[in-house]
Design a protein around this motif. Structure first.
Motif, short mmCIF file in Angstrom:
data_model
loop_
_atom_site.label_atom_id
_atom_site.label_comp_id
_atom_site.label_asym_id
_atom_site.label_seq_id
_atom_site.Cartn_x
_atom_site.Cartn_y
_atom_site.Cartn_z
N VAL A 1 0.86 -1.18 0.00
CA VAL A 1 0.00 0.00 0.00
C VAL A 1 0.90 1.24 0.00
O VAL A 1 1.58 1.52 0.99
CB VAL A 1 -0.94 0.01 1.23
CG1 VAL A 1 -1.76 1.28 1.27
CG2 VAL A 1 -1.82 -1.23 1.22
N ALA B 1 -0.42 5.66 1.76
CA ALA B 1 -1.40 5.61 2.85
C ALA B 1 -1.25 6.83 3.75
O ALA B 1 -0.19 7.46 3.79
CB ALA B 1 -1.21 4.33 3.67
N SER C 1 -6.21 4.10 3.37
CA SER C 1 -5.86 4.19 1.96
C SER C 1 -7.17 4.20 1.19
O SER C 1 -7.92 3.22 1.21
CB SER C 1 -4.99 3.01 1.54
OG SER C 1 -4.69 3.09 0.15
#
Length: 115
Positions: free
Chosen positions: A36, A39, A100
């Motif tokens: 990810v 974020a 996110s």
């Protein structure tokens, strides 16, 4: 919603966590196994007045750290968190809230800091 991300504590300096300043590297992975990137780390609503989504807390003493950790993206799905200021020995809970897009998840690491 819980379970949106997998969290991996990649590094702790010092290791294990100790009194005073610590630096952690945290990897955040989505449900498809991809890192990810980008974020954010917003504070939880229950943390009134706490400015970031990383909160070192001593449950036995009923107080948080005196320093507010900052989170820096390493642009690869890992995030550097510092300073994790653990000012005294005892049980610490480091709660990290990550967002996110529309997905939010929280992880908590608990450990004892030696005196």
């Amino acid at each position: 919603m819980a379970g949106e991300f997998t969290f991996v504590l990649v590094a702790s300096d010092p290791a294990p966590p100790a009194r005073l300043n610590n630096t952690w590297t945290l990897k955040v992975i989505d449900k498809t196994g991809k890192p990810v990137v980008g974020a954010t780390f917003p504070p939880l609503p229950a943390w009134a007045g706490w400015p970031t989504g990383v909160r070192p807390y001593m449950p036995d003493h009923g107080h948080a750290s005196t320093a507010h950790p900052m989170v820096m993206s390493n642009q690869d799905g890992t995030y550097t968190i510092r300073p994790l200021y653990l000012m005294m020995p005892g049980l610490w809970q480091i709660t990290i809230n990550v967002q996110s897009g529309t997905m939010t998840d929280t992880v908590q690491y608990s450990f004892c800091v030696a005196g």
